[in-house]
Write a protein that holds these residues in place. Structure first.
Motif, PDB file in Angstrom:
ATOM      1  N   ASN A   1       9.123   4.763  -0.762  1.00  0.00           N
ATOM      2  CA  ASN A   1       7.900   4.434   0.490  1.00  0.00           C
ATOM      3  C   ASN A   1       7.174   3.648   0.364  1.00  0.00           C
ATOM      4  OD1 ASN A   1       9.269   6.251   1.969  1.00  0.00           O
ATOM      5  ND2 ASN A   1       7.212   7.666   2.145  1.00  0.00           N
ATOM      6  N   ASP A   2       6.279   3.414  -1.506  1.00  0.00           N
ATOM      7  CA  ASP A   2       5.850   3.078  -1.928  1.00  0.00           C
ATOM      8  C   ASP A   2       6.241   1.251  -2.060  1.00  0.00           C
ATOM      9  OD1 ASP A   2       3.882   5.149  -1.796  1.00  0.00           O
ATOM     10  OD2 ASP A   2       4.326   5.790  -4.129  1.00  0.00           O
TER      11      ASP A   2
ATOM     12  N   ARG B   1      -0.057   4.031   8.260  1.00  0.00           N
ATOM     13  CA  ARG B   1       1.439   4.080   7.936  1.00  0.00           C
ATOM     14  C   ARG B   1       1.404   5.220   7.479  1.00  0.00           C
ATOM     15  NH1 ARG B   1      -0.031   0.937   1.961  1.00  0.00           N
ATOM     16  NH2 ARG B   1       0.116  -1.610   3.309  1.00  0.00           N
TER      17      ARG B   1
ATOM     18  N   ASN C   1       5.233  -0.849   4.432  1.00  0.00           N
ATOM     19  CA  ASN C   1       4.268  -2.014   3.491  1.00  0.00           C
ATOM     20  C   ASN C   1       3.940  -2.791   4.543  1.00  0.00           C
ATOM     21  OD1 ASN C   1       3.536   0.678   1.971  1.00  0.00           O
ATOM     22  ND2 ASN C   1       6.018  -0.318   0.835  1.00  0.00           N
TER      23      ASN C   1
ATOM     24  N   VAL D   1      -2.826   0.485   5.552  1.00  0.00           N
ATOM     25  CA  VAL D   1      -2.531   1.608   5.248  1.00  0.00           C
ATOM     26  C   VAL D   1      -2.742   2.553   6.503  1.00  0.00           C
ATOM     27  CG1 VAL D   1      -3.597   3.166   3.504  1.00  0.00           C
ATOM     28  CG2 VAL D   1      -3.405   1.045   2.629  1.00  0.00           C
TER      29      VAL D   1
END
Length: 186
Positions: free
Chosen positions: A155-156, A169, A162, A166
């Protein structure tokens, strides 16, 4: 369309945030069927069973009815059952890959499926496990989005996830909990 909280007991006060839109992706099914159990009939699909549920609301947090929710995904090996998927990963002959349901009178939907596998999107880019959703209701804009699994390290670094700010998300990354029947997305 509002954020689809992933649980059977809606807490409408928490539904004041809008689920962000994401790309549909190249593998939307060419045919859809009303089906909520994607794990197979007499022979079950490979992979860890999960139960995904949610509530569809309007911008004020009021549950909607007469809403259609489509779900599609890769199987546990990371392959879509779509003629344009170039993946060399094996298809699961017992997995059903996509389904559709209509919400109930409280705006609730639910699916039984498996955790999808990862796959190479491009050289150097592996997509994390994710589910695709298309939500439609008369009088509202369609919402296409994806749901991800909390704690997955991919995910990062996922390019699609992305692209979201943020704060957005966290609306599409879901934590699952163990239940007697399997993992339940909340």
């Amino acid at each position: 369309m509002k954020n689809a909280q992933h649980e059977f007991h809606p807490r409408v006060a928490e539904l004041k945030r809008v689920t962000p839109s994401q790309i549909e992706g190249p593998f939307y099914p060419s045919a859809m069927r009303e089906l909520t159990d994607l794990t197979g009939d007499s022979v079950k699909a490979s992979g860890e069973v999960i139960y995904v549920s949610g509530i569809v609301t309007d911008e004020e947090g009021i549950p909607l009815t007469e809403v259609c929710v489509d779900l599609w995904q890769a199987c546990a090996t990371g392959r879509y059952n779509h003629p344009e998927d170039p993946s060399p990963n094996a298809l699961d002959p017992h997995f059903l890959y996509w389904g559709r349901c209509f919400v109930d009178e409280m705006g609730l939907y639910h699916f039984k499926t498996v955790i999808p596998g990862t796959y190479d999107a491009e050289p150097g880019w592996v997509r994390p496990p994710h589910l695709h959703f298309l939500v439609r209701a008369e009088g509202y804009c369609e919402l296409t989005t994806q749901m991800y699994f909390k704690g997955n390290p991919l995910n990062d670094i996922d390019q699609i996830l992305n692209e979201l700010p943020v704060a957005e998300r966290e609306l599409v990354v879901v934590e699952f909990r163990k239940s007697n029947s399997g993992l339940v997305g909340e």
